[in-house]
Design a protein around this motif. Structure first.
Motif, PDB file in Angstrom:
ATOM      1  N   THR A 145       0.910  -1.237   0.038  1.00 13.63           N
ATOM      2  CA  THR A 145      -0.029  -0.092   0.124  1.00 13.63           C
ATOM      3  C   THR A 145       0.844   1.202   0.124  1.00 13.63           C
ATOM      4  O   THR A 145       0.264   2.441  -0.265  1.00 13.63           O
ATOM      5  CB  THR A 145      -0.765   0.012   1.241  1.00 13.63           C
ATOM      6  OG1 THR A 145      -0.111  -0.236   2.306  1.00 13.63           O
ATOM      7  CG2 THR A 145      -2.139  -0.952   0.718  1.00 13.63           C
TER       8      THR A 145
ATOM      9  N   ALA B  83      -5.131   6.314   0.362  1.00 11.74           N
ATOM     10  CA  ALA B  83      -4.310   7.276  -0.380  1.00 11.74           C
ATOM     11  C   ALA B  83      -3.177   6.551  -1.249  1.00 11.74           C
ATOM     12  O   ALA B  83      -2.809   7.043  -2.210  1.00 11.74           O
ATOM     13  CB  ALA B  83      -3.344   8.028   0.599  1.00 11.74           C
ATOM     14  N   CYS B  84      -3.437   5.002  -1.210  1.00 15.51           N
ATOM     15  CA  CYS B  84      -2.320   4.528  -2.322  1.00 15.51           C
ATOM     16  C   CYS B  84      -3.149   4.257  -3.738  1.00 15.51           C
ATOM     17  O   CYS B  84      -2.430   4.117  -4.553  1.00 15.51           O
ATOM     18  CB  CYS B  84      -2.365   2.818  -1.734  1.00 15.51           C
ATOM     19  SG  CYS B  84      -3.645   1.816  -1.886  1.00 15.51           S
ATOM     20  N   PHE B  85      -4.396   4.675  -3.741  1.00 14.99           N
ATOM     21  CA  PHE B  85      -5.034   4.647  -4.992  1.00 14.99           C
ATOM     22  C   PHE B  85      -4.691   6.102  -5.900  1.00 14.99           C
ATOM     23  O   PHE B  85      -4.728   7.022  -5.192  1.00 14.99           O
ATOM     24  CB  PHE B  85      -6.382   4.490  -5.040  1.00 14.99           C
ATOM     25  CG  PHE B  85      -6.637   2.916  -4.566  1.00 14.99           C
ATOM     26  CD1 PHE B  85      -6.186   1.933  -5.466  1.00 14.99           C
ATOM     27  CD2 PHE B  85      -7.296   2.606  -3.553  1.00 14.99           C
ATOM     28  CE1 PHE B  85      -6.771   0.934  -5.037  1.00 14.99           C
ATOM     29  CE2 PHE B  85      -7.579   1.522  -3.095  1.00 14.99           C
ATOM     30  CZ  PHE B  85      -7.068   0.361  -3.915  1.00 14.99           C
ATOM     31  N   THR B  86      -4.590   5.825  -7.178  1.00 16.93           N
ATOM     32  CA  THR B  86      -4.545   7.050  -7.772  1.00 16.93           C
ATOM     33  C   THR B  86      -5.516   7.047  -9.038  1.00 16.93           C
ATOM     34  O   THR B  86      -5.631   5.889  -9.916  1.00 16.93           O
ATOM     35  CB  THR B  86      -3.135   7.484  -8.685  1.00 16.93           C
ATOM     36  OG1 THR B  86      -2.920   8.899  -9.113  1.00 16.93           O
ATOM     37  CG2 THR B  86      -2.660   6.538  -9.282  1.00 16.93           C
ATOM     38  N   PRO B  87      -6.524   7.954  -9.360  1.00 16.52           N
ATOM     39  CA  PRO B  87      -6.961   9.056  -8.217  1.00 16.52           C
ATOM     40  C   PRO B  87      -7.406   8.461  -6.996  1.00 16.52           C
ATOM     41  O   PRO B  87      -7.701   7.023  -7.163  1.00 16.52           O
ATOM     42  CB  PRO B  87      -7.805   9.843  -9.314  1.00 16.52           C
ATOM     43  CG  PRO B  87      -8.346   9.060 -10.107  1.00 16.52           C
ATOM     44  CD  PRO B  87      -7.384   7.986 -10.377  1.00 16.52           C
ATOM     45  N   ASN B  88      -7.978   9.322  -6.196  1.00 17.30           N
ATOM     46  CA  ASN B  88      -8.692   8.768  -4.952  1.00 17.30           C
ATOM     47  C   ASN B  88      -9.652   9.839  -4.430  1.00 17.30           C
ATOM     48  O   ASN B  88      -9.759  10.112  -3.227  1.00 17.30           O
ATOM     49  CB  ASN B  88      -7.643   8.592  -3.847  1.00 17.30           C
ATOM     50  CG  ASN B  88      -8.336   7.753  -2.641  1.00 17.30           C
ATOM     51  OD1 ASN B  88      -9.042   7.078  -2.677  1.00 17.30           O
ATOM     52  ND2 ASN B  88      -7.646   8.171  -1.448  1.00 17.30           N
TER      53      ASN B  88
ATOM     54  N   PRO C 113       1.933   9.098   0.836  1.00 17.04           N
ATOM     55  CA  PRO C 113       0.451   9.222   0.451  1.00 17.04           C
ATOM     56  C   PRO C 113      -0.514  10.191   1.042  1.00 17.04           C
ATOM     57  O   PRO C 113      -1.124  10.991   0.453  1.00 17.04           O
ATOM     58  CB  PRO C 113      -0.144   7.778   0.481  1.00 17.04           C
ATOM     59  CG  PRO C 113       1.372   6.916   0.538  1.00 17.04           C
ATOM     60  CD  PRO C 113       2.309   7.798   1.357  1.00 17.04           C
TER      61      PRO C 113
ATOM     62  N   GLU D 188      -2.050  13.906  -0.159  1.00 15.43           N
ATOM     63  CA  GLU D 188      -3.712  13.999  -0.270  1.00 15.43           C
ATOM     64  C   GLU D 188      -4.183  15.159   0.982  1.00 15.43           C
ATOM     65  O   GLU D 188      -4.987  15.685   0.708  1.00 15.43           O
ATOM     66  CB  GLU D 188      -4.214  12.648   0.289  1.00 15.43           C
ATOM     67  CG  GLU D 188      -4.280  11.592  -0.893  1.00 15.43           C
ATOM     68  CD  GLU D 188      -5.154  10.901  -0.840  1.00 15.43           C
ATOM     69  OE1 GLU D 188      -6.205  10.789  -0.115  1.00 15.43           O
ATOM     70  OE2 GLU D 188      -5.369  10.013  -1.849  1.00 15.43           O
TER      71      GLU D 188
ATOM     72  N   THR E 283       3.139   4.902 -12.094  1.00 16.46           N
ATOM     73  CA  THR E 283       2.929   4.758 -10.468  1.00 16.46           C
ATOM     74  C   THR E 283       4.122   4.002  -9.983  1.00 16.46           C
ATOM     75  O   THR E 283       4.154   3.196  -9.094  1.00 16.46           O
ATOM     76  CB  THR E 283       1.628   3.896 -10.310  1.00 16.46           C
ATOM     77  OG1 THR E 283       2.308   2.444 -10.894  1.00 16.46           O
ATOM     78  CG2 THR E 283       0.363   4.431 -11.073  1.00 16.46           C
TER      79      THR E 283
ATOM     80  N   ASP F 202       5.377   6.257  -4.440  1.00 14.67           N
ATOM     81  CA  ASP F 202       4.415   7.101  -3.975  1.00 14.67           C
ATOM     82  C   ASP F 202       4.567   8.599  -4.431  1.00 14.67           C
ATOM     83  O   ASP F 202       3.365   9.278  -4.644  1.00 14.67           O
ATOM     84  CB  ASP F 202       4.147   7.023  -2.428  1.00 14.67           C
ATOM     85  CG  ASP F 202       3.959   5.772  -1.887  1.00 14.67           C
ATOM     86  OD1 ASP F 202       3.173   4.977  -2.658  1.00 14.67           O
ATOM     87  OD2 ASP F 202       4.265   5.423  -0.936  1.00 14.67           O
ATOM     88  N   GLY F 203       5.528   9.199  -4.303  1.00 14.25           N
ATOM     89  CA  GLY F 203       5.704  10.487  -4.802  1.00 14.25           C
ATOM     90  C   GLY F 203       5.289  11.030  -6.002  1.00 14.25           C
ATOM     91  O   GLY F 203       4.544  12.003  -6.198  1.00 14.25           O
TER      92      GLY F 203
ATOM     93  N   LYS G 239       3.520   9.156  -7.811  1.00 17.56           N
ATOM     94  CA  LYS G 239       1.726   8.671  -8.222  1.00 17.56           C
ATOM     95  C   LYS G 239       0.945   9.706  -7.690  1.00 17.56           C
ATOM     96  O   LYS G 239      -0.022  10.092  -8.501  1.00 17.56           O
ATOM     97  CB  LYS G 239       1.914   7.550  -7.553  1.00 17.56           C
ATOM     98  CG  LYS G 239       0.312   6.896  -7.310  1.00 17.56           C
ATOM     99  CD  LYS G 239       0.219   5.571  -6.709  1.00 17.56           C
ATOM    100  CE  LYS G 239       0.490   5.486  -5.371  1.00 17.56           C
ATOM    101  NZ  LYS G 239       0.363   3.931  -4.808  1.00 17.56           N
ATOM    102  N   LYS G 240       1.180  10.305  -6.456  1.00 16.75           N
ATOM    103  CA  LYS G 240       0.417  11.394  -5.850  1.00 16.75           C
ATOM    104  C   LYS G 240       0.559  12.749  -6.612  1.00 16.75           C
ATOM    105  O   LYS G 240      -0.371  13.441  -6.785  1.00 16.75           O
ATOM    106  CB  LYS G 240       0.502  11.326  -4.298  1.00 16.75           C
ATOM    107  CG  LYS G 240       0.175  10.106  -3.640  1.00 16.75           C
ATOM    108  CD  LYS G 240      -1.138   9.344  -4.146  1.00 16.75           C
ATOM    109  CE  LYS G 240      -2.194  10.006  -3.404  1.00 16.75           C
ATOM    110  NZ  LYS G 240      -3.485   9.400  -3.830  1.00 16.75           N
TER     111      LYS G 240
ATOM    112  N   GLU H 108      -1.496  13.448  -9.562  1.00 23.91           N
ATOM    113  CA  GLU H 108      -2.982  13.957  -9.370  1.00 23.91           C
ATOM    114  C   GLU H 108      -2.755  15.467  -9.548  1.00 23.91           C
ATOM    115  O   GLU H 108      -3.770  16.129 -10.130  1.00 23.91           O
ATOM    116  CB  GLU H 108      -3.460  13.293  -8.037  1.00 23.91           C
ATOM    117  CG  GLU H 108      -3.365  11.974  -8.135  1.00 23.91           C
ATOM    118  CD  GLU H 108      -3.763  11.296  -6.714  1.00 23.91           C
ATOM    119  OE1 GLU H 108      -4.335  11.932  -6.086  1.00 23.91           O
ATOM    120  OE2 GLU H 108      -3.626  10.059  -6.648  1.00 23.91           O
TER     121      GLU H 108
ATOM    122  N   GLN I  64       3.810  -3.613  -8.964  1.00 22.34           N
ATOM    123  CA  GLN I  64       4.731  -3.649  -7.852  1.00 22.34           C
ATOM    124  C   GLN I  64       5.318  -5.156  -7.537  1.00 22.34           C
ATOM    125  O   GLN I  64       6.292  -5.096  -6.858  1.00 22.34           O
ATOM    126  CB  GLN I  64       3.846  -3.299  -6.543  1.00 22.34           C
ATOM    127  CG  GLN I  64       3.164  -1.865  -6.864  1.00 22.34           C
ATOM    128  CD  GLN I  64       2.558  -1.320  -5.746  1.00 22.34           C
ATOM    129  OE1 GLN I  64       3.284  -0.939  -4.727  1.00 22.34           O
ATOM    130  NE2 GLN I  64       1.186  -1.443  -5.142  1.00 22.34           N
TER     131      GLN I  64
END
Lengths: 425, 425
Positions: A145, A345-350, A379, A383, B144, B147-148, B150-151, B154, B169
């Motif tokens: 995650t 928050a592991c998902f993109t988008p969320n 994450p 967010e 993805t 984390d950096g 990936k987020k 957005e 992963q």
């Protein structure tokens, strides 16, 4: 059971007894200060006090008894591990110690110093031999995650019977296929571990058991919309924390009893705080036992916490598994869908999470939201920027705090919380 | 083309002209100090000097000309985006600005301060309107991988025509299915963008083009095993950086010419450093243009860099796409397999990377390895601990450094590098 019998049990589990004594002493003191000092607690909280007082005692004894009967213990750190499957092979699922600063120096030989406190904690607890849950496990299930946990499990695997589930990073059709494959792989692993085949009947029963617990916690959370707030946020956080450790059926019954008492209290228009006390919602990273620092600071500043938008909170309880499925495969699909609805928050988008936070804040009549992030949790830090914008657009005041498990920033956090509460007047 | 014509082009691209002038001036000065000061450079490096001197000029003009002909520009930040597909729809793929401190304050309104310099840079370049590549793009493809990023994508999506690929992963069969679905989805997106259908013939040609570039860079890297080292690490880093921007066929021809010269030099037993100069390998995070800080510090301390185990280095060139495929579907499978062989720290586990690092250090006769991580890059910070253990077991000295794009730590880095070089004597 006597303390001597417990010590014998802990010794069998290879705990570092002297250090463990120290941990329990600190935990007891901390619990006394933060929980037992509260006024007007519900009778039903006595069950939670008891469970917490026996968290390394009676509950571990139950796990040992289960093991003696041939049942397996599965440990987790994440709400993505489907407890329904674990229960369907008659194994016991428990959350593992990750909420206190333990074995940090040893942990920092396996993971970078700039790793969040929760990750360092679960590794530290293991290396320092302080968590009887971790030591009881026949299988520990990790997940992908976040970068921190994903990479930390690689190091952790040398020290524990680890199994990792790949959680996808989007909710696309292809990601769902991956997640279903991972659910099936986990099912096969559990069947292999226990020698028990998962049947439609067993899985249906397990789904009902876990859904019943979710419904009890949903009921509890709905009752907190009452003014004045009928229960403290600290107490509900504890309830959520215990939900990861306790026997599901017993826990569910206790929470429903507590909810009956809450309804009485609400009818009587009684509360744990004055009707005009600022109502705050917490949002962000999970708070594992005994990470009660921020809730205590908030509630001893005169506010009351009315919701926890967190994995140890509504993220774990909001969604039910569809119970209408008849065949095993339909049930597995229902599981897949339910777990993919999690707004991690592991998902993109969320985007769902933003919607859920705003809805929750309105439903609970929150005057403001405190976003809580563990330092180095990327994450949720990312967010937090989006959540702040969304809440701002909805005219809901919010503040973002970053902290860890140390007590060094207590005064600083208190100052910031008090300043935030001033702005709500 | 004249400077005036360039200015007009940059204006059309909506660059902040004054700030962009400042950037080019700093870049030119920096390049002069770090590159043009070198002794004994190969004749073939003139091509690279020229390309770099025209990096925001002639190459952008070429992109504009391509656009005028109806071709599309695709920008990327990662070696997972399959250039073969981009070329097969007759689009141009370029790496985007991410190697300098630009627009940081603006970037920090979209992502947390504790985000790595590379991510803040690509966002900052966009918000400050300083990257003509970013501004030329018809599509920017994110992934993805951490984390950096990936987020961050957005937030970035509100400012650029962004498309995100989900990189799995793990390398399980189920993960491969997800990755193949993502390759197919990207192919459809490119076909939609360009109106060009990908055929077996076009894809075969594109695979050959990209493989040829990889082979030229592999040849270059193999020649660096010679003692004395025939080329500086700075120059090879530049070559790798330019490989992301330049026309593939022209670039490949130039590198092969350079390799011919290298072979002459090796035959003559000539080098850019004395035969007994310490030979170091760099390992870890990518260094995007103009992030030459650490290589310059290392090489001006008397060592020579003989390898870059990095995305802007061997991670991008080690694996070829199998060219034996006949049908389009076989070719797509070959692509899927090639990209899943990448030993990125985003995978768990990622044992191949440890094997590759050790093999590479031995092949290049490296006396030591410097692990380079961008601050807040969790995947490579975690792996640094494992790499250090692995190299230690192989009796290869190593040191891990963390830095960012500021110049504040230059003296500190220099001290650490010199101390490390002392230990190699």
């Amino acid at each position: 059971m006597t303390q001597d019998a417990y010590r014998e049990m802990w010794e069998t589990l290879n705990l570092d007894l002297a250090a463990h004594d120290g941990l329990l002493a600190v935990l007891g003191k901390f619990y006394g200060d933060i929980y037992m000092s509260q006024q007007g607690r519900l009778k039903g909280m006595e069950y939670l006090d008891f469970v917490l007082s026996e968290v390394h005692g009676l509950r571990i004894k139950e796990l040992m008894d289960a093991k003696a009967q041939g049942r397996k213990i599965v440990g987790t750190f994440c709400v993505f591990v489907p407890e329904e499957l674990t229960l369907a092979v008659d194994a016991v699922q428990v959350g593992l110690c990750a909420g206190a600063d333990a074995g940090r120096e040893a942990a920092e030989t396996l993971v970078p110093r700039n790793t969040c406190a929760l990750i360092k904690s679960f590794i530290g607890f293991k290396l320092a031999r302080l968590c009887p849950y971790t030591e009881s496990c026949d299988l520990i299930v990790g997940e992908t995650t976040c970068d921190g946990k994903k990479k930390a499990y690689e190091a952790f695997a040398a020290h524990a019977p680890l199994y990792v589930m790949e959680v996808p990073q989007t909710k696309s059709d292809a990601a769902r296929v991956l997640w279903k494959a991972e659910i099936l792989r986990y099912m096969a692993r559990l069947e292999d571990l226990t020698g028990t085949k998962i049947t439609a009947e067993k899985l249906a029963e397990a789904i009902k058991t876990v859904n019943a617990r979710r419904r009890a916690l949903q009921r509890l959370n709905r009752l907190r919309a009452a003014v004045p707030a009928p229960i403290s946020g600290r107490d509900v956080l504890l309830i959520n924390q215990v939900s990861f450790y306790d026997d599901p059926a017993r826990f569910t019954a206790s929470i429903n009893t507590l909810c009956d008492q809450l309804e009485e209290r609400i009818k009587a228009e009684e509360g744990v705080a004055p009707a005009d006390a600022p109502r705050l919602m917490l949002s962000g990273c999970p708070m594992a036992v005994p990470n009660w620092k921020l809730p205590y600071i908030i509630e001893s500043s005169g506010a009351v916490i009315v919701g926890e938008e967190s994995c140890i909170g509504t993220r774990n309880t909001r969604d039910l598994v569809d119970e209408s499925a008849q065949t095993l495969d339909e049930m597995l699909d229902a599981l897949v869908d339910r777990y993919l609805r999690i707004d991690c928050a592991c998902f993109t988008p969320n985007q769902e999470r933003l919607d859920n936070i705003e809805t929750m804040a309105r439903d609970l009549k929150a005057d403001g939201v405190i976003q809580y992030a563990l330092m180095f949790c990327q994450p949720y830090a990312h967010e937090a920027i989006k959540v702040e914008k969304r809440l701002g657009a909805a005219d809901i005041p919010s503040m973002a705090l970053e902290t860890d498990y140390s007590m060094e920033d207590v005064e600083q956090l208190k100052t910031r919380v008090e300043a935030f509460l001033e702005t709500l007047k």
